[in-house]
Motif scaffolding. Structure first.
Motif, short mmCIF file in Angstrom:
data_model
loop_
_atom_site.label_atom_id
_atom_site.label_comp_id
_atom_site.label_asym_id
_atom_site.label_seq_id
_atom_site.Cartn_x
_atom_site.Cartn_y
_atom_site.Cartn_z
N THR A 56 0.81 -1.22 0.00
CA THR A 56 0.00 0.00 0.00
C THR A 56 0.84 1.26 0.00
N GLY A 57 2.12 1.12 0.33
CA GLY A 57 3.00 2.27 0.47
C GLY A 57 3.23 2.71 1.90
N SER A 58 2.51 2.13 2.83
CA SER A 58 2.73 2.46 4.24
C SER A 58 4.04 1.84 4.71
N THR A 59 4.61 2.43 5.74
CA THR A 59 5.92 1.97 6.23
C THR A 59 5.87 1.63 7.72
N TYR A 60 6.82 0.80 8.11
CA TYR A 60 7.03 0.45 9.51
C TYR A 60 8.52 0.35 9.74
N TYR A 61 8.96 0.87 10.89
CA TYR A 61 10.38 0.79 11.24
C TYR A 61 10.51 0.18 12.62
N SER A 62 11.53 -0.66 12.79
CA SER A 62 11.81 -1.21 14.10
C SER A 62 12.16 -0.08 15.06
N PRO A 63 11.63 -0.13 16.27
CA PRO A 63 11.84 0.97 17.22
C PRO A 63 13.31 1.32 17.46
N SER A 64 14.16 0.29 17.46
CA SER A 64 15.56 0.55 17.76
C SER A 64 16.27 1.35 16.66
N LEU A 65 15.71 1.35 15.45
CA LEU A 65 16.35 2.04 14.33
C LEU A 65 15.47 3.15 13.75
N LYS A 66 14.30 3.33 14.29
CA LYS A 66 13.30 4.20 13.70
C LYS A 66 13.79 5.62 13.47
#
Length: 122
Positions: A56-66
């Motif tokens: 869809t184009g949405s993103t997610y980043y791991s908290p430790s690297l966000k």
């Protein structure tokens, strides 16, 4: 047959931004219910999941690297890109792009590129 291929510089200086591109062939990154992901493996350590851009184009980043991570895509080229800012030698790793089924991020991937070694050093 879907294939993934990472590309980018193998050597990055400390405090610079690491930029890698994953080119996907044999299928579109905008169709199918997949998370197009980045994963890395530092020397002597296990896999570390960095983040993804969804179909869809949405993103997610791991908290430790966000705070240092950005993942984007170029649908005209069927590519997605990782940018990791302010790198240190601890970011030295083999970086992989992967196709992940929703709900499985952090657990496993369906397909993966061959990986590219990135070394952070002055």
């Amino acid at each position: 047959q879907v294939q993934l291929q990472e590309s980018g510089p193998g050597l990055v200086k400390p405090l610079q931004t690491l930029s890698l591109t994953c080119t996907v062939s044999g299928g579109s990154i905008t169709t199918g219910y997949y998370y197009w992901s980045w994963i890395r493996q530092p020397p002597g350590k296990g896999l570390e999941w960095i983040g993804y851009i969804a179909y869809t184009g949405s993103t997610y980043y791991s908290p430790s690297l966000k705070s240092r991570t950005s993942i984007s895509r170029d649908t005209s080229k069927n590519q997605f890109t990782l940018q990791l800012s302010s790198v240190t030698p601890e970011d030295t790793a083999v970086y992989y792009c992967a196709r992940v089924v929703p709900g499985h991020f952090g657990l496993g991937y369906e397909l993966r590129g061959q990986g590219t070694q990135v070394t952070v050093s002055s």
